[in-house]
Design an enzyme around this catalytic site. Sequence first.
Site, PDB file in Angstrom:
ATOM      1  N   ALA A   1       0.868  -1.179   0.000  1.00  0.00           N
ATOM      2  CA  ALA A   1       0.000   0.000   0.000  1.00  0.00           C
ATOM      3  C   ALA A   1       0.904   1.227   0.000  1.00  0.00           C
ATOM      4  CB  ALA A   1      -0.867  -0.015   1.255  1.00  0.00           C
TER       5      ALA A   1
ATOM      6  N   GLU B   1      -0.689  -9.251  -0.902  1.00  0.00           N
ATOM      7  CA  GLU B   1      -2.139  -9.462  -0.723  1.00  0.00           C
ATOM      8  C   GLU B   1      -2.848  -9.426  -2.081  1.00  0.00           C
ATOM      9  OE1 GLU B   1      -2.298  -6.286   2.305  1.00  0.00           O
ATOM     10  OE2 GLU B   1      -3.350  -7.740   3.553  1.00  0.00           O
TER      11      GLU B   1
HETATM   12  N1  3HC Z   1       4.567   3.512   0.065  1.00  0.00           N
HETATM   13  C1  3HC Z   1       5.033   4.734  -0.272  1.00  0.00           C
HETATM   14  N2  3HC Z   1       6.318   4.955  -0.633  1.00  0.00           N
HETATM   15  C2  3HC Z   1       7.147   3.900  -0.639  1.00  0.00           C
HETATM   16  C3  3HC Z   1       6.729   2.606  -0.289  1.00  0.00           C
HETATM   17  C4  3HC Z   1       5.363   2.426   0.069  1.00  0.00           C
HETATM   18  N3  3HC Z   1       4.880   1.222   0.397  1.00  0.00           N
HETATM   19  N4  3HC Z   1       7.778   1.775  -0.391  1.00  0.00           N
HETATM   20  C5  3HC Z   1       8.811   2.524  -0.784  1.00  0.00           C
HETATM   21  N5  3HC Z   1       8.451   3.801  -0.941  1.00  0.00           N
HETATM   22  C6  3HC Z   1       9.265   4.927  -1.414  1.00  0.00           C
HETATM   23  C7  3HC Z   1      10.362   5.274  -0.418  1.00  0.00           C
HETATM   24  O1  3HC Z   1       9.900   6.194   0.547  1.00  0.00           O
HETATM   25  C8  3HC Z   1      11.408   5.883  -1.325  1.00  0.00           C
HETATM   26  O2  3HC Z   1      10.992   7.203  -1.594  1.00  0.00           O
HETATM   27  P1  3HC Z   1      12.085   8.350  -1.834  1.00  0.00           P
HETATM   28  O3  3HC Z   1      12.892   7.918  -3.008  1.00  0.00           O
HETATM   29  O4  3HC Z   1      11.273   9.558  -2.042  1.00  0.00           O
HETATM   30  O5  3HC Z   1      12.904   8.391  -0.562  1.00  0.00           O
HETATM   31  C9  3HC Z   1      11.258   5.081  -2.625  1.00  0.00           C
HETATM   32  O6  3HC Z   1       9.955   4.493  -2.568  1.00  0.00           O
HETATM   33  C10 3HC Z   1      12.273   3.962  -2.776  1.00  0.00           C
HETATM   34  O7  3HC Z   1      12.273   3.185  -1.590  1.00  0.00           O
HETATM   35  P2  3HC Z   1      13.638   2.688  -0.911  1.00  0.00           P
HETATM   36  O8  3HC Z   1      14.609   3.810  -0.850  1.00  0.00           O
HETATM   37  O9  3HC Z   1      13.263   2.020   0.353  1.00  0.00           O
HETATM   38  O10 3HC Z   1      14.136   1.644  -2.011  1.00  0.00           O
HETATM   39  P3  3HC Z   1      14.824   0.242  -1.804  1.00  0.00           P
HETATM   40  O11 3HC Z   1      15.082  -0.278  -3.149  1.00  0.00           O
HETATM   41  O12 3HC Z   1      15.960   0.364  -0.828  1.00  0.00           O
HETATM   42  O13 3HC Z   1      13.731  -0.680  -1.075  1.00  0.00           O
HETATM   43  C11 3HC Z   1      11.585  -1.684  -0.748  1.00  0.00           C
HETATM   44  C12 3HC Z   1      12.567  -1.017  -1.743  1.00  0.00           C
HETATM   45  C13 3HC Z   1      12.159  -3.021  -0.268  1.00  0.00           C
HETATM   46  C14 3HC Z   1      10.295  -1.890  -1.470  1.00  0.00           C
HETATM   47  C15 3HC Z   1      11.400  -0.747   0.464  1.00  0.00           C
HETATM   48  O14 3HC Z   1      11.091   0.560  -0.004  1.00  0.00           O
HETATM   49  C16 3HC Z   1      10.301  -1.152   1.405  1.00  0.00           C
HETATM   50  O15 3HC Z   1      10.522  -2.000   2.239  1.00  0.00           O
HETATM   51  N6  3HC Z   1       9.143  -0.517   1.302  1.00  0.00           N
HETATM   52  C17 3HC Z   1       8.045  -0.719   2.209  1.00  0.00           C
HETATM   53  C18 3HC Z   1       7.333  -2.003   1.978  1.00  0.00           C
HETATM   54  C19 3HC Z   1       6.179  -2.133   2.907  1.00  0.00           C
HETATM   55  O16 3HC Z   1       6.290  -1.907   4.085  1.00  0.00           O
HETATM   56  N7  3HC Z   1       5.026  -2.504   2.399  1.00  0.00           N
HETATM   57  C20 3HC Z   1       3.855  -2.661   3.183  1.00  0.00           C
HETATM   58  C21 3HC Z   1       3.118  -1.375   3.214  1.00  0.00           C
HETATM   59  S1  3HC Z   1       1.756  -1.413   4.344  1.00  0.00           S
HETATM   60  C22 3HC Z   1       0.536  -2.236   3.486  1.00  0.00           C
HETATM   61  O17 3HC Z   1       0.760  -2.709   2.428  1.00  0.00           O
HETATM   62  C23 3HC Z   1      -0.791  -2.244   4.160  1.00  0.00           C
HETATM   63  C24 3HC Z   1      -1.713  -3.224   3.527  1.00  0.00           C
HETATM   64  O18 3HC Z   1      -1.660  -4.433   4.170  1.00  0.00           O
HETATM   65  C25 3HC Z   1      -3.141  -2.713   3.579  1.00  0.00           C
END
Ligand code: 3HC
Length: 694
Positions: free
Chosen positions: A65, A108
């Site tokens: 998300a 999901e």
């Molecule tokens: N939402 C919004 N922005 C996100 C994001 C997300 N889920 N995931 C990454 N980004 C953004 C980062 O803030 C970053 O932005 P920036 O360049 O402006 O700083 C950009 O994308 C790149 O991210 P990273 O610097 O972290 O890039 P990496 O390649 O090092 O890592 C990744 C990629 C492994 C995908 C890592 O970003 C990550 O772990 N992201 C979060 C994943 C996550 O937690 N997902 C679950 C979200 S909660 C959810 O899904 C709820 C649902 O169940 C309803």
Amino acid sequence: MSTENIVAQSRQDDVLILTIQNPPVNAFSPGVPEGLKAGLDAAAADDSVRAVVIIGGGRTFVAGADIRTFNLPREQAPDLRGTIEKLDAFPKPTVAAIHGTALGGGLELAMGCTYRVATPDAQLGLPEVKLGVLPGAGGTQRLPRVVGAQKALEMMLGGNPIKATEGKEVGLIDRLIDGDLLSGAVAFAREVADARPLPRISERGVDGAGPEVFAAARQGIKKSHRGQLSPELIIDLAEMAATAPFEEGWTAEATKFMQAKDSPQSRALRHVFFAEREAAKIPGLGKDTPTLEIRRAGIIGAGTMGGGIAMNFLNAGIPVTIVETTQEALDRGLGVIRRNYENTAKKGRMSQDDVETRMNLLTPSLDMGSLADADIIIEAVFENMDVKKDIFTRLDAIAKPGAILATNTSTLDVNEIAAVTSRPESVIGLHFFSPANVMKLLEIVRADKTSDMVLATSMALARRIKKVGVVVGVCDGFVGNRMVHRYGEEARQLVEEGARPEDVDAAMNALGLPMGPFQMSDMAGLDIGHAIRVHRAKVSGEPEPDGWLDRIVKTGRKGQKTGGGIYDYDETRKPRPNADVQALIDTYRTEKGVTPRDISTEELTKRLAYTLVNEGAQILDEGIAARAGDIDVIYLYGYGFPAYRGGPMQYADEMGLGNVVADLERYGQTPAPLLKRLASEGGSFAGLDASRGR
Ligand code: 3HC
């Protein structure tokens, strides 16, 4: 970007392909659900479409998300759940084609499809717990139905992804695709195009779901996630998956997701997610700033710090020359490094070959001249300005042109050190935290003349040696130690007024810090803090310090290393109050004419936490830290501040800055001007960061 661009539709004969194009990580942002639903509608309406493939454009499938939309009202948030409901009811086979990462809402979404194929190196996970939330789009209900209760709990509570190869073993992936993912996915879609009834995850049962599995999980999180809300909710929901119809669990999940999302813990963890990423961006320093190549490092000093620092480079495969003044010190230092590695090997976390590979990268030397070919040289000798100046004068003559000259000082003026060289632009502070091979924080101290290239290289180097680098300015103690110094003073003052040391520590433990101020001092060595106080008193012409803690040091109790300090320690290193220490404190109070009073936990917590906040605000005002978020990152990685509180500055935001100011004044402290101003404007530190373009 229009909806069609965010989710592109294309055809390969009888298969419709939906490509999500929302760089950089294809988060489920506004436009993605609309695009997917439009694609599914098109596929349903067209008889010639027999199956649908959903794939991510660019480097990844969907990373979850969009966390930035979590603050939106529910009706404006992207409709991930509605999209998945539509997929679950879809009459034709849908295939998720996964590369990169399928995380959170991404996995999901994939589990809402009928089938999943993936490249072998793809990563699959439900990391929501790390953001203080829970899988809120069916994950808590579908993952247990696919991989069984035990594995699902492990994945949802740990939050760590598994590789697609393991995903195949546990049934999450139907086929691994070695070659071109899209071609493989389309071929797979054709194979299953006529399969009926469609195998829907929502219609399955949960394997291995005895009550003991959930009881054990509840027991486990008491230790692993003490005081946290979302793990509890995750277990409740996983149990529902096993015991209630899908619809019931699906509905309960939506409610509990909102409960977790709106909690202070989730706000804090989301703050941390973005603060960590922001900390890597240095205001005024472009992404394309050139960096130097670091092929070889030199370290001066093979003591605890120097040895620990060397290990970081060796672990990253960077050769190190380590210099000492005597053979004995050199042998001792190398012995400690080897023993550390051997211990890791004994625990099975490293092979004996790995130990030797690292040790072979290490060259001991008694000659500073042997650092002539190093690309970076880090000085890690004891804190004495004259000694450091002498070393940097010599390094100036030895180091090759362009080499980075770094000092690991934790308090001294990096400008003054840089000034003894003919190349102050090459000088920077790299402040590692002890034990340097373990602690993730690296304060990168930018001096007045440090060049952009040296700064950018240091940030890149931090990443390479797996540290979290945060840029700070020059001042006594930089960010972390300057704040902790004030915190220590307040802790001692609280004891002087009547608190017991164990009460002070307990208040911080309850806030979620693994160690309170006195447990920390006992670990670091009480003599170190005492020496600093003596030094400061001398510099400012004050009498020798004679506080209760100084008196404890003088009795020979110097902390854990002497078997006891403020506390006694048994072999498990569990602190126990000591009667002599208590008597010493009583005598001290009597001498000072202090009548001890009972101090509430609330007062202990607030005075300690807000002391950090107050000093942090001053640091921010002086520009020593660029963002409040940077201060939080420093406190999380350097001092064990719990991530679910977000760091001291986020904690203050959560408490309300007006309340913080009122409390500080009530406890007789003077709020920092910046803190006062923000409070009077109804502002917050996060708001200040945002206004400065964070
Ligand atoms: N939402 C919004 N922005 C996100 C994001 C997300 N889920 N995931 C990454 N980004 C953004 C980062 O803030 C970053 O932005 P920036 O360049 O402006 O700083 C950009 O994308 C790149 O991210 P990273 O610097 O972290 O890039 P990496 O390649 O090092 O890592 C990744 C990629 C492994 C995908 C890592 O970003 C990550 O772990 N992201 C979060 C994943 C996550 O937690 N997902 C679950 C979200 S909660 C959810 O899904 C709820 C649902 O169940 C309803």
